[in-house]
Design a protein around this motif. Structure first.
Motif, PDB file in Angstrom:
ATOM      1  N   ALA A  97       0.842  -1.193   0.000  1.00  0.00           N
ATOM      2  CA  ALA A  97       0.000   0.000   0.000  1.00  0.00           C
ATOM      3  C   ALA A  97       0.874   1.239   0.000  1.00  0.00           C
ATOM      4  CB  ALA A  97      -0.931  -0.002   1.206  1.00  0.00           C
ATOM      5  N   ALA A  98       0.307   2.333  -0.460  1.00  0.00           N
ATOM      6  CA  ALA A  98       1.017   3.607  -0.538  1.00  0.00           C
ATOM      7  C   ALA A  98       0.204   4.679   0.168  1.00  0.00           C
ATOM      8  CB  ALA A  98       1.234   4.006  -1.990  1.00  0.00           C
ATOM      9  N   GLY A  99       0.901   5.572   0.842  1.00  0.00           N
ATOM     10  CA  GLY A  99       0.233   6.672   1.517  1.00  0.00           C
ATOM     11  C   GLY A  99       0.989   7.972   1.302  1.00  0.00           C
ATOM     12  N   SER A 100       0.256   9.035   1.079  1.00  0.00           N
ATOM     13  CA  SER A 100       0.896  10.331   0.846  1.00  0.00           C
ATOM     14  C   SER A 100       1.479  10.908   2.117  1.00  0.00           C
ATOM     15  CB  SER A 100      -0.108  11.306   0.217  1.00  0.00           C
ATOM     16  OG  SER A 100      -1.251  11.414   1.034  1.00  0.00           O
ATOM     17  N   THR A 101       0.990  10.453   3.261  1.00  0.00           N
ATOM     18  CA  THR A 101       1.591  10.815   4.533  1.00  0.00           C
ATOM     19  C   THR A 101       1.856   9.541   5.318  1.00  0.00           C
ATOM     20  OG1 THR A 101      -0.576  11.083   5.565  1.00  0.00           O
ATOM     21  CG2 THR A 101       0.441  13.051   4.624  1.00  0.00           C
ATOM     22  N   TYR A 102       2.854   9.570   6.177  1.00  0.00           N
ATOM     23  CA  TYR A 102       3.207   8.382   6.952  1.00  0.00           C
ATOM     24  C   TYR A 102       2.140   8.124   8.002  1.00  0.00           C
ATOM     25  CZ  TYR A 102       5.693   5.094   9.870  1.00  0.00           C
ATOM     26  OH  TYR A 102       6.043   3.975  10.581  1.00  0.00           O
ATOM     27  N   SER A 103       1.696   6.878   8.087  1.00  0.00           N
ATOM     28  CA  SER A 103       0.681   6.521   9.066  1.00  0.00           C
ATOM     29  C   SER A 103       0.752   5.038   9.356  1.00  0.00           C
ATOM     30  CB  SER A 103      -0.716   6.868   8.548  1.00  0.00           C
ATOM     31  OG  SER A 103      -1.717   6.393   9.435  1.00  0.00           O
ATOM     32  N   THR A 104       0.456   4.663  10.591  1.00  0.00           N
ATOM     33  CA  THR A 104       0.370   3.240  10.922  1.00  0.00           C
ATOM     34  C   THR A 104      -1.074   2.754  10.894  1.00  0.00           C
ATOM     35  OG1 THR A 104       0.342   3.788  13.263  1.00  0.00           O
ATOM     36  CG2 THR A 104       2.481   3.247  12.288  1.00  0.00           C
ATOM     37  N   SER A 105      -1.980   3.605  10.465  1.00  0.00           N
ATOM     38  CA  SER A 105      -3.372   3.210  10.309  1.00  0.00           C
ATOM     39  C   SER A 105      -3.668   2.984   8.836  1.00  0.00           C
ATOM     40  CB  SER A 105      -4.308   4.293  10.862  1.00  0.00           C
ATOM     41  OG  SER A 105      -5.653   3.958  10.562  1.00  0.00           O
ATOM     42  N   SER A 106      -4.032   1.753   8.508  1.00  0.00           N
ATOM     43  CA  SER A 106      -4.255   1.429   7.101  1.00  0.00           C
ATOM     44  C   SER A 106      -5.435   2.188   6.517  1.00  0.00           C
ATOM     45  CB  SER A 106      -4.466  -0.077   6.941  1.00  0.00           C
ATOM     46  OG  SER A 106      -5.610  -0.509   7.654  1.00  0.00           O
ATOM     47  N   GLN A 107      -6.264   2.753   7.364  1.00  0.00           N
ATOM     48  CA  GLN A 107      -7.373   3.556   6.844  1.00  0.00           C
ATOM     49  C   GLN A 107      -6.881   4.797   6.119  1.00  0.00           C
ATOM     50  OE1 GLN A 107      -9.678   4.279  10.412  1.00  0.00           O
ATOM     51  NE2 GLN A 107     -10.925   2.455  10.087  1.00  0.00           N
ATOM     52  N   ASN A 108      -5.649   5.183   6.392  1.00  0.00           N
ATOM     53  CA  ASN A 108      -5.087   6.393   5.786  1.00  0.00           C
ATOM     54  C   ASN A 108      -4.310   6.110   4.506  1.00  0.00           C
ATOM     55  OD1 ASN A 108      -6.111   7.997   7.881  1.00  0.00           O
ATOM     56  ND2 ASN A 108      -4.325   7.569   9.154  1.00  0.00           N
ATOM     57  N   TYR A 109      -4.262   4.857   4.074  1.00  0.00           N
ATOM     58  CA  TYR A 109      -3.497   4.556   2.884  1.00  0.00           C
ATOM     59  C   TYR A 109      -4.318   4.857   1.642  1.00  0.00           C
ATOM     60  CZ  TYR A 109      -0.688   2.092   6.351  1.00  0.00           C
ATOM     61  OH  TYR A 109       0.059   1.775   7.459  1.00  0.00           O
ATOM     62  N   ASP A 110      -3.631   5.392   0.657  1.00  0.00           N
ATOM     63  CA  ASP A 110      -4.329   5.899  -0.518  1.00  0.00           C
ATOM     64  C   ASP A 110      -4.509   4.850  -1.613  1.00  0.00           C
ATOM     65  OD1 ASP A 110      -2.282   8.642   0.186  1.00  0.00           O
ATOM     66  OD2 ASP A 110      -4.462   8.667   0.438  1.00  0.00           O
ATOM     67  N   TYR A 111      -3.527   3.982  -1.755  1.00  0.00           N
ATOM     68  CA  TYR A 111      -3.563   3.011  -2.857  1.00  0.00           C
ATOM     69  C   TYR A 111      -3.148   1.640  -2.355  1.00  0.00           C
ATOM     70  CZ  TYR A 111      -3.514   7.405  -5.383  1.00  0.00           C
ATOM     71  OH  TYR A 111      -3.811   8.671  -5.826  1.00  0.00           O
ATOM     72  N   TRP A 112      -3.739   0.633  -2.973  1.00  0.00           N
ATOM     73  CA  TRP A 112      -3.506  -0.754  -2.573  1.00  0.00           C
ATOM     74  C   TRP A 112      -3.247  -1.616  -3.798  1.00  0.00           C
ATOM     75  CZ3 TRP A 112      -3.900  -2.610   2.509  1.00  0.00           C
ATOM     76  CH2 TRP A 112      -4.353  -1.689   3.456  1.00  0.00           C
ATOM     77  N   GLY A 113      -2.395  -2.616  -3.595  1.00  0.00           N
ATOM     78  CA  GLY A 113      -2.254  -3.643  -4.613  1.00  0.00           C
ATOM     79  C   GLY A 113      -3.346  -4.689  -4.464  1.00  0.00           C
ATOM     80  N   GLN A 114      -3.332  -5.650  -5.362  1.00  0.00           N
ATOM     81  CA  GLN A 114      -4.386  -6.664  -5.376  1.00  0.00           C
ATOM     82  C   GLN A 114      -4.078  -7.832  -4.447  1.00  0.00           C
ATOM     83  OE1 GLN A 114      -1.943  -6.571  -7.500  1.00  0.00           O
ATOM     84  NE2 GLN A 114      -1.289  -8.710  -7.700  1.00  0.00           N
ATOM     85  N   GLY A 115      -2.856  -7.917  -3.986  1.00  0.00           N
ATOM     86  CA  GLY A 115      -2.458  -8.975  -3.068  1.00  0.00           C
ATOM     87  C   GLY A 115      -1.800 -10.147  -3.766  1.00  0.00           C
ATOM     88  N   THR A 116      -0.933 -10.816  -3.037  1.00  0.00           N
ATOM     89  CA  THR A 116      -0.285 -12.027  -3.529  1.00  0.00           C
ATOM     90  C   THR A 116      -0.282 -13.063  -2.403  1.00  0.00           C
ATOM     91  OG1 THR A 116       1.691 -12.924  -4.637  1.00  0.00           O
ATOM     92  CG2 THR A 116       2.069 -11.265  -2.934  1.00  0.00           C
ATOM     93  N   GLN A 117      -0.609 -14.289  -2.752  1.00  0.00           N
ATOM     94  CA  GLN A 117      -0.736 -15.340  -1.742  1.00  0.00           C
ATOM     95  C   GLN A 117       0.631 -15.908  -1.383  1.00  0.00           C
ATOM     96  OE1 GLN A 117      -3.633 -16.750  -0.179  1.00  0.00           O
ATOM     97  NE2 GLN A 117      -2.072 -17.800   1.054  1.00  0.00           N
ATOM     98  N   VAL A 118       0.872 -16.011  -0.096  1.00  0.00           N
ATOM     99  CA  VAL A 118       2.056 -16.700   0.426  1.00  0.00           C
ATOM    100  C   VAL A 118       1.564 -17.866   1.284  1.00  0.00           C
ATOM    101  CG1 VAL A 118       4.038 -16.529   1.950  1.00  0.00           C
ATOM    102  CG2 VAL A 118       3.515 -14.666   0.361  1.00  0.00           C
ATOM    103  N   THR A 119       2.041 -19.043   0.963  1.00  0.00           N
ATOM    104  CA  THR A 119       1.676 -20.227   1.722  1.00  0.00           C
ATOM    105  C   THR A 119       2.949 -20.910   2.203  1.00  0.00           C
ATOM    106  OG1 THR A 119      -0.311 -20.530   0.372  1.00  0.00           O
ATOM    107  CG2 THR A 119       0.436 -22.414   1.684  1.00  0.00           C
ATOM    108  N   VAL A 120       3.027 -21.116   3.515  1.00  0.00           N
ATOM    109  CA  VAL A 120       4.197 -21.745   4.122  1.00  0.00           C
ATOM    110  C   VAL A 120       3.768 -23.101   4.666  1.00  0.00           C
ATOM    111  CG1 VAL A 120       6.067 -21.523   5.765  1.00  0.00           C
ATOM    112  CG2 VAL A 120       5.072 -19.472   4.716  1.00  0.00           C
ATOM    113  N   SER A 121       4.367 -24.142   4.149  1.00  0.00           N
ATOM    114  CA  SER A 121       4.021 -25.495   4.578  1.00  0.00           C
ATOM    115  C   SER A 121       4.941 -25.947   5.703  1.00  0.00           C
ATOM    116  CB  SER A 121       4.120 -26.461   3.402  1.00  0.00           C
ATOM    117  OG  SER A 121       5.446 -26.536   2.938  1.00  0.00           O
ATOM    118  N   SER A 122       4.387 -26.768   6.574  1.00  0.00           N
ATOM    119  CA  SER A 122       5.179 -27.250   7.723  1.00  0.00           C
ATOM    120  C   SER A 122       5.921 -28.526   7.388  1.00  0.00           C
ATOM    121  CB  SER A 122       4.252 -27.480   8.907  1.00  0.00           C
ATOM    122  OG  SER A 122       3.235 -28.399   8.557  1.00  0.00           O
TER     123      SER A 122
END
Length: 122
Positions: A97-122
């Motif tokens: 995600a990208a934000g025009s100002t620094y924030s630790t609240s994701s509600q303040n992020y301006d743009y998001w990617g679509q996501g990528t799956q990570v799966t870790v097997s035991s």
């Protein structure tokens, strides 16, 4: 507008490593603070790592500190997340995600990617 596209996810065994990339296009990538988050179905989205516009300041959630490294290459308009010593609990969809100002609240992020799956097997 900024478009973000993640890549690099996949299936890995516990103890292994992956490097995620987030390619940005559109407005000036270097103007934005950038973030990596992850989400497991049914759970709240979790902020993992932050990086300021220049890459000189980073921060990590306790769950990944010491194992994950966030970095950026402004010349390539790309954000990275190096993930080492992966655990099954790291299995999730990972988002940048990208934000025009620094924030630790994701509600303040301006743009998001679509996501990528990570799966870790035991």
């Amino acid at each position: 507008q900024v478009q973000l596209v993640e890549s690099g996810g996949g299936l890995v065994q516990a103890g292994g490593s992956l490097r995620l990339s987030c390619a940005a296009s559109g407005q000036t990538f270097s103007s934005y603070a950038m973030y990596w988050l992850r989400q497991v179905p049914g759970k709240v989205r979790e902020l993992l790592a932050t990086i300021n516009w220049s890459g000189t300041s980073t921060a990590y959630a306790g769950a990944v500190r010491g194992r994950f490294t966030i970095s950026r290459d402004n010349a390539k308009n790309t954000l990275y997340l190096q993930m080492n010593s992966l655990k099954p609990d790291d299995t999730a969809v990972y988002y940048c995600a990208a934000g025009s100002t620094y924030s630790t609240s994701s509600q303040n992020y301006d743009y998001w990617g679509q996501g990528t799956q990570v799966t870790v097997s035991s």
